[in-house]
Write a protein that holds these residues in place. Structure first.
Motif, PDB file in Angstrom:
ATOM      1  N   ARG A  97      11.642   0.849   4.609  1.00 38.19           N
ATOM      2  CA  ARG A  97      11.585  -0.554   5.001  1.00 38.19           C
ATOM      3  C   ARG A  97      10.849  -0.772   6.314  1.00 38.19           C
ATOM      4  N   TYR A  98      10.031   0.179   6.738  1.00 38.82           N
ATOM      5  CA  TYR A  98       9.348  -0.059   8.009  1.00 38.82           C
ATOM      6  C   TYR A  98       8.012  -0.737   7.720  1.00 38.82           C
ATOM      7  N   PHE A  99       7.989  -2.038   7.826  1.00 35.38           N
ATOM      8  CA  PHE A  99       6.769  -2.779   7.520  1.00 35.38           C
ATOM      9  C   PHE A  99       6.218  -3.427   8.784  1.00 35.38           C
ATOM     10  N   VAL A 100       4.916  -3.386   8.897  1.00 39.77           N
ATOM     11  CA  VAL A 100       4.278  -3.934  10.092  1.00 39.77           C
ATOM     12  C   VAL A 100       3.278  -5.014   9.665  1.00 39.77           C
ATOM     13  N   GLY A 101       3.381  -6.165  10.265  1.00 36.55           N
ATOM     14  CA  GLY A 101       2.396  -7.233  10.038  1.00 36.55           C
ATOM     15  C   GLY A 101       2.452  -7.852   8.651  1.00 36.55           C
ATOM     16  N   ILE A 128      -8.731  -3.315  -1.380  1.00 41.22           N
ATOM     17  CA  ILE A 128      -8.870  -1.945  -1.871  1.00 41.22           C
ATOM     18  C   ILE A 128      -7.507  -1.260  -2.008  1.00 41.22           C
ATOM     19  N   GLY A 129      -7.487  -0.156  -2.726  1.00 43.13           N
ATOM     20  CA  GLY A 129      -6.234   0.558  -3.007  1.00 43.13           C
ATOM     21  C   GLY A 129      -5.519   0.979  -1.732  1.00 43.13           C
ATOM     22  N   GLY A 130      -4.211   0.825  -1.707  1.00 49.20           N
ATOM     23  CA  GLY A 130      -3.399   1.282  -0.584  1.00 49.20           C
ATOM     24  C   GLY A 130      -3.328   0.303   0.567  1.00 49.20           C
ATOM     25  N   THR A 131      -3.875  -0.901   0.358  1.00 54.96           N
ATOM     26  CA  THR A 131      -3.936  -1.861   1.460  1.00 54.96           C
ATOM     27  C   THR A 131      -2.655  -2.703   1.577  1.00 54.96           C
ATOM     28  N   GLY A 132      -1.814  -2.659   0.547  1.00 53.36           N
ATOM     29  CA  GLY A 132      -0.507  -3.334   0.644  1.00 53.36           C
ATOM     30  C   GLY A 132      -0.323  -4.516  -0.306  1.00 53.36           C
ATOM     31  N   LYS A 133      -1.141  -4.613  -1.360  1.00 51.92           N
ATOM     32  CA  LYS A 133      -1.059  -5.774  -2.273  1.00 51.92           C
ATOM     33  C   LYS A 133       0.293  -5.847  -2.986  1.00 51.92           C
ATOM     34  N   THR A 134       0.703  -4.701  -3.557  1.00 50.32           N
ATOM     35  CA  THR A 134       1.975  -4.687  -4.301  1.00 50.32           C
ATOM     36  C   THR A 134       3.133  -4.999  -3.360  1.00 50.32           C
ATOM     37  N   THR A 135       3.053  -4.445  -2.157  1.00 50.40           N
ATOM     38  CA  THR A 135       4.124  -4.673  -1.178  1.00 50.40           C
ATOM     39  C   THR A 135       4.239  -6.163  -0.851  1.00 50.40           C
ATOM     40  N   ILE A 136       3.096  -6.813  -0.653  1.00 53.01           N
ATOM     41  CA  ILE A 136       3.111  -8.242  -0.331  1.00 53.01           C
ATOM     42  C   ILE A 136       3.691  -9.028  -1.514  1.00 53.01           C
ATOM     43  N   THR A 238      -4.917  -7.160  -7.669  1.00 48.01           N
ATOM     44  CA  THR A 238      -6.001  -6.338  -8.219  1.00 48.01           C
ATOM     45  C   THR A 238      -6.823  -5.707  -7.101  1.00 48.01           C
ATOM     46  N   ARG A 239      -7.364  -4.525  -7.409  1.00 46.75           N
ATOM     47  CA  ARG A 239      -8.304  -3.931  -6.454  1.00 46.75           C
ATOM     48  C   ARG A 239      -9.676  -4.584  -6.585  1.00 46.75           C
ATOM     49  N   ASP A 240      -9.929  -5.181  -7.745  1.00 49.71           N
ATOM     50  CA  ASP A 240     -11.268  -5.682  -8.045  1.00 49.71           C
ATOM     51  C   ASP A 240     -11.258  -7.203  -8.193  1.00 49.71           C
ATOM     52  N   LEU A 295      -5.512   1.482   6.544  1.00 51.20           N
ATOM     53  CA  LEU A 295      -4.653   1.264   5.385  1.00 51.20           C
ATOM     54  C   LEU A 295      -3.251   1.820   5.609  1.00 51.20           C
ATOM     55  N   PRO A 296      -2.223   1.011   5.341  1.00 52.61           N
ATOM     56  CA  PRO A 296      -0.861   1.461   5.616  1.00 52.61           C
ATOM     57  C   PRO A 296      -0.484   2.762   4.903  1.00 52.61           C
ATOM     58  N   LEU A 297      -1.011   2.953   3.678  1.00 57.89           N
ATOM     59  CA  LEU A 297      -0.641   4.172   2.950  1.00 57.89           C
ATOM     60  C   LEU A 297      -1.065   5.426   3.720  1.00 57.89           C
ATOM     61  N   VAL A 299      -1.845   5.652   6.903  1.00 53.32           N
ATOM     62  CA  VAL A 299      -1.177   5.702   8.212  1.00 53.32           C
ATOM     63  C   VAL A 299       0.225   6.305   8.033  1.00 53.32           C
ATOM     64  N   GLU A 300       0.914   5.867   6.992  1.00 53.90           N
ATOM     65  CA  GLU A 300       2.276   6.340   6.732  1.00 53.90           C
ATOM     66  C   GLU A 300       2.287   7.854   6.427  1.00 53.90           C
ATOM     67  N   VAL A 301       1.355   8.274   5.551  1.00 53.23           N
ATOM     68  CA  VAL A 301       1.357   9.687   5.130  1.00 53.23           C
ATOM     69  C   VAL A 301       0.942  10.594   6.296  1.00 53.23           C
ATOM     70  N   MET A 396       5.672   8.717  -6.491  1.00 58.44           N
ATOM     71  CA  MET A 396       4.636   8.803  -5.446  1.00 58.44           C
ATOM     72  C   MET A 396       3.615   7.701  -5.692  1.00 58.44           C
ATOM     73  N   HIS A 397       2.932   7.308  -4.640  1.00 58.35           N
ATOM     74  CA  HIS A 397       1.967   6.213  -4.759  1.00 58.35           C
ATOM     75  C   HIS A 397       0.847   6.618  -5.715  1.00 58.35           C
ATOM     76  N   ASP A 398       0.308   5.628  -6.451  1.00 46.07           N
ATOM     77  CA  ASP A 398      -0.711   5.969  -7.452  1.00 46.07           C
ATOM     78  C   ASP A 398      -1.949   6.631  -6.850  1.00 46.07           C
ATOM     79  N   GLN A 399      -2.256   6.320  -5.583  1.00 45.24           N
ATOM     80  CA  GLN A 399      -3.416   6.970  -4.952  1.00 45.24           C
ATOM     81  C   GLN A 399      -3.163   8.469  -4.797  1.00 45.24           C
TER      82      GLN A 399
HETATM   83  N1  LIG Z   1       2.608  -3.932   6.128  1.00 43.71           N
HETATM   84  C1  LIG Z   1       2.978  -2.690   5.845  1.00 43.71           C
HETATM   85  N2  LIG Z   1       3.647  -1.954   6.767  1.00 43.71           N
HETATM   86  C2  LIG Z   1       4.014  -0.688   6.469  1.00 43.71           C
HETATM   87  N3  LIG Z   1       3.771  -0.060   5.326  1.00 43.71           N
HETATM   88  C3  LIG Z   1       3.119  -0.751   4.375  1.00 43.71           C
HETATM   89  C4  LIG Z   1       2.691  -2.100   4.580  1.00 43.71           C
HETATM   90  N4  LIG Z   1       2.054  -2.513   3.455  1.00 43.71           N
HETATM   91  C5  LIG Z   1       2.094  -1.481   2.605  1.00 43.71           C
HETATM   92  N5  LIG Z   1       2.736  -0.438   3.146  1.00 43.71           N
HETATM   93  C6  LIG Z   1       2.945   0.879   2.521  1.00 43.71           C
HETATM   94  O1  LIG Z   1       1.663   1.353   2.123  1.00 43.71           O
HETATM   95  C7  LIG Z   1       1.710   1.943   0.846  1.00 43.71           C
HETATM   96  C8  LIG Z   1       0.679   1.250  -0.045  1.00 43.71           C
HETATM   97  O2  LIG Z   1       1.077  -0.092  -0.273  1.00 43.71           O
HETATM   98  P1  LIG Z   1       0.875  -0.787  -1.687  1.00 43.71           P
HETATM   99  O3  LIG Z   1       1.374   0.093  -2.769  1.00 43.71           O
HETATM  100  O4  LIG Z   1       1.459  -2.144  -1.579  1.00 43.71           O
HETATM  101  O5  LIG Z   1      -0.693  -0.863  -1.753  1.00 43.71           O
HETATM  102  P2  LIG Z   1      -1.605  -1.467  -2.901  1.00 43.71           P
HETATM  103  O6  LIG Z   1      -2.644  -2.290  -2.235  1.00 43.71           O
HETATM  104  O7  LIG Z   1      -0.770  -2.141  -3.924  1.00 43.71           O
HETATM  105  O8  LIG Z   1      -2.271  -0.150  -3.495  1.00 43.71           O
HETATM  106  P3  LIG Z   1      -2.897   0.054  -4.968  1.00 43.71           P
HETATM  107  O9  LIG Z   1      -4.154  -0.751  -5.056  1.00 43.71           O
HETATM  108  O10 LIG Z   1      -3.179   1.535  -5.004  1.00 43.71           O
HETATM  109  O11 LIG Z   1      -1.860  -0.370  -5.958  1.00 43.71           O
HETATM  110  C9  LIG Z   1       3.150   1.824   0.366  1.00 43.71           C
HETATM  111  O12 LIG Z   1       3.793   3.061   0.592  1.00 43.71           O
HETATM  112  C10 LIG Z   1       3.759   0.734   1.235  1.00 43.71           C
HETATM  113  O13 LIG Z   1       5.116   0.976   1.476  1.00 43.71           O
END
Ligand SMILES: Nc1ncnc2c1ncn2[C@@H]1O[C@H](COP(=O)(O)OP(=O)(O)OP(=O)(O)O)[C@@H](O)[C@H]1O
Ligand SMILES: [Mg+2]
Length: 432
Positions: A97-101, A128-136, A238-240, A295-297, A299-301, A396-399
């Motif tokens: 649950r550590y989300f930033v911005g 683009i992939g890993g940018t946080g779309k699904t999270t938002i 979507t990524r595209d 990209l948060p993904l 940065v996290e890894v 694990m994340h799809d990337q």
């Molecule tokens: N604002 C944020 N702060 C911290 N971590 C975040 C934030 N947004 C996303 N993450 C983390 O980054 C990772 C990638 O996020 P997410 O799966 O939402 O990306 P995505 O854009 O949907 O990627 P994809 O296109 O591959 O589906 C996840 O592990 C998520 O927890």
């Protein structure tokens, strides 16, 4: 005089439910010294004011129990806030649950959604992939779902549609989510769609279609749109961006990379777990933050991988990251995967190829033949944010998954030579 209540300085609500225990835990961290005096006085104060002995006994037992948990050594720390930061960072990490911005993105998409208006809206989130779309999309869904008569979050549509019967399954899920019935009760997808049309006609629904590609044939799913009630909302990620154009989605939000200060905050939360950067790593940390991408993904890894590693490992990682040009997410992640010791890499590849969505205990049982320490190896991968556990299932994340599968595929080009086969197609080619 302010009554000396245990935990009164923690700012946590007072009751004897879960919050109360959270407060006790929080106070436990504040200092053993304070705990012994504070709690003893607090219990006495409550006893004198007639709190019933049974409740007091439960509180005392809880305190004794908490007191016996080996915790952080805080005697030498001068600032209590520091301790609290560490605890909060660790708990949030553990809960994913550590989300930033994130709020900034959520607000912008909420404006496009404008849930107050009565029209039917489709809003696209792209980036683009890993940018946080699904999270938002998840954040928004949780925030607004109870404003609707029915809702459905179809996650990872791209992945599902690759599987045989995938689109049918998605339709099935949509039908069962919206109608609140199980898949077994739906005799056919057509029946389900008909039911939606009749039962949800003019009802307000929320649907999220996560991870769509332009090539998808979504007409069967989108065919229910014309029967939805006013105020309904569809969110597509979507990524595209072309996928949004194809489905004539004009309300779009592009998720860009994080700002540098956000990258810094997220990186430090994983790499130092709430503690200030040690002097010898502070400069290196800044350099990594400016090289790691936005990209948060990643940065996290990278941050999680570097937690408690030596300065030499930090330097090697920085050098490797510097070799990878900016937008190459997978290559940045590859730096970490390459650096994993053999046992960790093997387990990572097994999960990427076979065990996503599988029970953790099943995978550990299968690995135990090969390596009795597989459980602890898995823990390391979890701590590095490479693997996550959701409801006891491996994820694990799809990337990262795609990266792992590419490693297996690239090692030997012929399917018969691959170390792992995970699809029917591969198995068929291998047998030829
Ligand atoms: N604002 C944020 N702060 C911290 N971590 C975040 C934030 N947004 C996303 N993450 C983390 O980054 C990772 C990638 O996020 P997410 O799966 O939402 O990306 P995505 O854009 O949907 O990627 P994809 O296109 O591959 O589906 C996840 O592990 C998520 O927890
Ligand atoms: Mg996604």
């Amino acid at each position: 005089m302010v009554p000396p209540r245990a935990g009164s300085d923690c700012g946590v609500p007072q009751d004897d439910g879960p919050d109360h225990h959270a407060r006790l835990l929080q106070c436990h961290a504040i200092g053993r010294e304070k705990q012994i005096h504070g709690y003893g006085e607090a219990i006495k104060w409550h006893r004198e004011r007639g709190i019933d002995p049974d409740t007091l006994r439960k509180w005392e037992e809880a305190l004794i129990c908490v007191g016996s948990i080996p915790g952080l050594e805080i005697d030498s720390w001068s600032k209590e806030t520091l301790v609290i930061n560490v605890l909060v960072a660790n708990v949030l990490r553990a809960l994913n649950r550590y989300f930033v911005g994130i709020e900034h993105h959520v607000e912008r998409v909420m404006k496009l959604l404008n849930v107050e208006s009565s029209d039917i809206r489709v809003v696209g989130i792209h980036g683009i992939g890993g940018t946080g779309k699904t999270t938002i999309a998840r954040f928004i869904y949780k925030r607004i779902f109870d404003l609707f008569d029915g809702c459905s979050f179809l996650e990872n549509v791209r992945e599902h549609t690759k599987k045989p019967g995938g689109l049918d399954n998605l339709q099935g899920q949509l039908v069962s989510d919206l109608l609140g019935v199980t898949h077994g009760q739906i005799h056919s997808v057509d029946d389900g769609i008909k039911s939606i049309r009749s039962r949800l006609l003019h009802k307000k629904v929320l649907i999220v279609l996560d991870d769509i590609e332009p090539s998808f044939e979504l007409t069967p799913i989108l065919s229910i749109l014309d029967s939805l009630g006013s105020g309904s909302r569809i969110i597509i990620t979507t990524r595209d961006e072309q996928a949004l154009d194809k489905f004539e989605v004009s309300l779009k939000y592009e998720v860009g990379g994080m700002r540098e200060e956000e990258v810094d905050e997220l990186f430090c939360s994983h790499a130092f777990r709430g503690r200030p950067a040690p002097a010898d790593l502070a400069t290196l940390s800044k350099k990594i933050v400016s090289t790691i991408g936005r990209l948060p993904l990643t940065v996290e890894v990278v941050g999680s991988y570097l937690y408690s590693k030596s300065k030499e490992v930090w330097e090697q990682t920085l050098n490797e990251l510097r070799k990878v040009p900016e937008p190459q997410v997978q290559q940045k992640l590859m730096v970490i995967i390459k650096a994993l010791p053999d046992k960790q890499r093997l387990i990572f590849l097994d999960i990427a190829c076979f065990f996503i969505g599988e029970d953790k205990s099943v995978a550990c049982y299968l690995w135990s033949d090969r390596d009795s320490a597989s459980g602890s190896v898995l823990e390391v991968l979890i701590n590095s944010s490479i693997v996550k556990i959701e409801n006891d299932k491996l994820w694990m994340h799809d990337q990262l998954r795609d990266l792992g599968r590419d490693i297996v595929l690239e090692k030997h080009l012929k399917p018969g030579k691959h170390s792992r086969l995970w699809s029917h197609e591969q198995a068929r080619c291998a047998g030829e």
